[in-house]
Design a protein around this motif. Structure first.
Motif, PDB file in Angstrom:
ATOM      1  N   ALA A  33       0.773  -1.240   0.090  1.00  0.00           N
ATOM      2  CA  ALA A  33       0.334   0.180   0.322  1.00  0.00           C
ATOM      3  C   ALA A  33       0.993   1.422   0.683  1.00  0.00           C
ATOM      4  N   ARG A  34       2.463   1.029   0.812  1.00  0.00           N
ATOM      5  CA  ARG A  34       2.817   2.281   1.182  1.00  0.00           C
ATOM      6  C   ARG A  34       3.185   2.185  -0.601  1.00  0.00           C
ATOM      7  N   SER A  35       3.871   1.479  -1.212  1.00  0.00           N
ATOM      8  CA  SER A  35       4.563   2.066  -2.963  1.00  0.00           C
ATOM      9  C   SER A  35       3.392   2.075  -3.597  1.00  0.00           C
ATOM     10  N   GLY A  36       2.086   2.023  -3.259  1.00  0.00           N
ATOM     11  CA  GLY A  36       1.304   2.278  -4.356  1.00  0.00           C
ATOM     12  C   GLY A  36      -0.023   2.038  -4.700  1.00  0.00           C
ATOM     13  N   LEU A  37       0.432   0.553  -4.002  1.00  0.00           N
ATOM     14  CA  LEU A  37      -1.043  -0.539  -4.748  1.00  0.00           C
ATOM     15  C   LEU A  37      -1.696  -0.155  -3.433  1.00  0.00           C
ATOM     16  N   ASP A  38      -3.827  -0.016  -5.037  1.00  0.00           N
ATOM     17  CA  ASP A  38      -4.569   0.008  -3.593  1.00  0.00           C
ATOM     18  C   ASP A  38      -4.786  -1.409  -3.089  1.00  0.00           C
ATOM     19  N   VAL A  39      -4.678  -1.529  -1.821  1.00  0.00           N
ATOM     20  CA  VAL A  39      -4.896  -2.917  -1.458  1.00  0.00           C
ATOM     21  C   VAL A  39      -5.592  -3.254  -0.036  1.00  0.00           C
ATOM     22  N   THR A  67       1.432 -10.267  -6.773  1.00  0.00           N
ATOM     23  CA  THR A  67       2.316  -9.873  -6.960  1.00  0.00           C
ATOM     24  C   THR A  67       1.108  -9.922  -8.466  1.00  0.00           C
ATOM     25  N   ASN A  68       0.266 -10.846  -8.987  1.00  0.00           N
ATOM     26  CA  ASN A  68      -0.284 -11.378  -9.748  1.00  0.00           C
ATOM     27  C   ASN A  68      -1.136 -10.079 -10.474  1.00  0.00           C
ATOM     28  N   ALA A  69      -1.698  -9.576  -8.872  1.00  0.00           N
ATOM     29  CA  ALA A  69      -2.469  -8.214  -9.595  1.00  0.00           C
ATOM     30  C   ALA A  69      -1.714  -7.112 -10.183  1.00  0.00           C
ATOM     31  N   LEU A  70      -0.986  -7.135  -9.392  1.00  0.00           N
ATOM     32  CA  LEU A  70       0.348  -6.094 -10.386  1.00  0.00           C
ATOM     33  C   LEU A  70       0.874  -5.943 -12.095  1.00  0.00           C
ATOM     34  N   ARG A  71       0.895  -7.350 -11.804  1.00  0.00           N
ATOM     35  CA  ARG A  71       1.198  -7.690 -13.576  1.00  0.00           C
ATOM     36  C   ARG A  71       0.467  -7.748 -14.293  1.00  0.00           C
ATOM     37  N   HIS A  72      -1.160  -8.398 -13.321  1.00  0.00           N
ATOM     38  CA  HIS A  72      -1.968  -8.810 -14.829  1.00  0.00           C
ATOM     39  C   HIS A  72      -3.449  -6.946 -14.647  1.00  0.00           C
ATOM     40  N   ASN A  95      -9.170  -8.674  -7.186  1.00  0.00           N
ATOM     41  CA  ASN A  95      -8.473  -7.804  -7.960  1.00  0.00           C
ATOM     42  C   ASN A  95      -9.670  -7.369  -8.286  1.00  0.00           C
ATOM     43  N   GLY A  96     -10.012  -6.044  -8.968  1.00  0.00           N
ATOM     44  CA  GLY A  96     -11.039  -5.778  -9.689  1.00  0.00           C
ATOM     45  C   GLY A  96     -10.339  -5.602 -11.480  1.00  0.00           C
ATOM     46  N   HIS A  97     -11.251  -4.806 -11.884  1.00  0.00           N
ATOM     47  CA  HIS A  97     -10.812  -4.943 -13.157  1.00  0.00           C
ATOM     48  C   HIS A  97      -9.993  -4.287 -13.382  1.00  0.00           C
ATOM     49  N   PRO A 132     -16.472 -12.312 -11.907  1.00  0.00           N
ATOM     50  CA  PRO A 132     -18.263 -11.436 -13.386  1.00  0.00           C
ATOM     51  C   PRO A 132     -17.204 -10.524 -13.924  1.00  0.00           C
ATOM     52  N   HIS A 133     -16.915  -9.682 -13.287  1.00  0.00           N
ATOM     53  CA  HIS A 133     -16.773  -7.689 -13.064  1.00  0.00           C
ATOM     54  C   HIS A 133     -15.522  -8.088 -14.050  1.00  0.00           C
ATOM     55  N   GLY A 134     -14.583  -9.385 -14.187  1.00  0.00           N
ATOM     56  CA  GLY A 134     -13.445  -8.216 -15.148  1.00  0.00           C
ATOM     57  C   GLY A 134     -12.301  -8.610 -13.916  1.00  0.00           C
ATOM     58  N   GLY A 135     -12.426  -9.129 -12.912  1.00  0.00           N
ATOM     59  CA  GLY A 135     -10.982  -9.372 -12.001  1.00  0.00           C
ATOM     60  C   GLY A 135     -10.954 -10.566 -12.086  1.00  0.00           C
ATOM     61  N   TRP A 136     -10.191 -10.428 -10.487  1.00  0.00           N
ATOM     62  CA  TRP A 136      -9.419 -12.040 -10.104  1.00  0.00           C
ATOM     63  C   TRP A 136      -9.500 -12.627  -8.941  1.00  0.00           C
ATOM     64  N   LEU A 137     -10.202 -13.931  -8.967  1.00  0.00           N
ATOM     65  CA  LEU A 137     -10.440 -14.284  -7.643  1.00  0.00           C
ATOM     66  C   LEU A 137      -9.216 -15.693  -6.809  1.00  0.00           C
ATOM     67  N   VAL A 138      -8.951 -15.108  -6.101  1.00  0.00           N
ATOM     68  CA  VAL A 138      -7.360 -16.696  -5.477  1.00  0.00           C
ATOM     69  C   VAL A 138      -8.278 -16.893  -4.083  1.00  0.00           C
TER      70      VAL A 138
END
Length: 144
Positions: A33-39, A67-72, A95-97, A132-138
């Motif tokens: 989060a500090r590095s700018g990821l909306d998490v 890591t996957n969310a950041l990449r994709h 993660n969202g779209h 269903p919203h174009g994101g990814w779930l683990v």
């Protein structure tokens, strides 16, 4: 930019795991989060007495998913939920779209496959796929 992404992926991949403890999940989320990821991260339920191996795998699930969310899906919001019960531990990372169109960083896809094997060795299960919203779930379910 890409440099930030690379730096953050490196940071996530390079987090030293001292005592495998669920607090590490909050730590890595805070750093991201500090590095700018909306998490954001929520810890719920009874998480006392989680075995070190289980905590370590839970940490790896979060690490790999971030890591996957950041990449994709650069720019997408990521929600981490760790929920403990008498039965075990559930780790959900969604993660969202992607907020920005354009090339993310490519990965091998081996990360999740390797992780699934480790989760199954523990007697747990790992599900991953599009929402269903174009994101990814683990979702990982780990026995306590």
């Amino acid at each position: 930019g890409q440099e930030d992404l690379h730096r953050l992926v490196g940071l996530l991949g390079g987090t030293e795991v001292g005592a495998p403890d669920l607090a590490l999940i909050e730590e890595i989320v805070t750093r991201a989060a500090r590095s700018g990821l909306d998490v954001s991260c929520r810890l719920e339920g009874d998480r006392d007495g989680v075995a070190a191996r289980t905590a370590h795998i839970a940490f790896r699930v979060v690490q790999e998913s971030l890591t996957n969310a950041l990449r994709h899906a650069p720019g997408a919001a990521v929600r981490v939920l760790v929920s403990g019960s008498a039965r075990g531990l559930e780790v959900t990372v969604e993660n969202g779209h992607p907020a920005q169109e354009g090339p993310g960083l490519s990965g091998t896809g081996r990360g999740l496959a390797g992780l699934r094997e480790r989760v199954q060795e523990l007697g747990g299960q790992l599900l991953a796929g599009p929402t269903p919203h174009g994101g990814w779930l683990v979702e990982a379910t780990l026995p306590s």
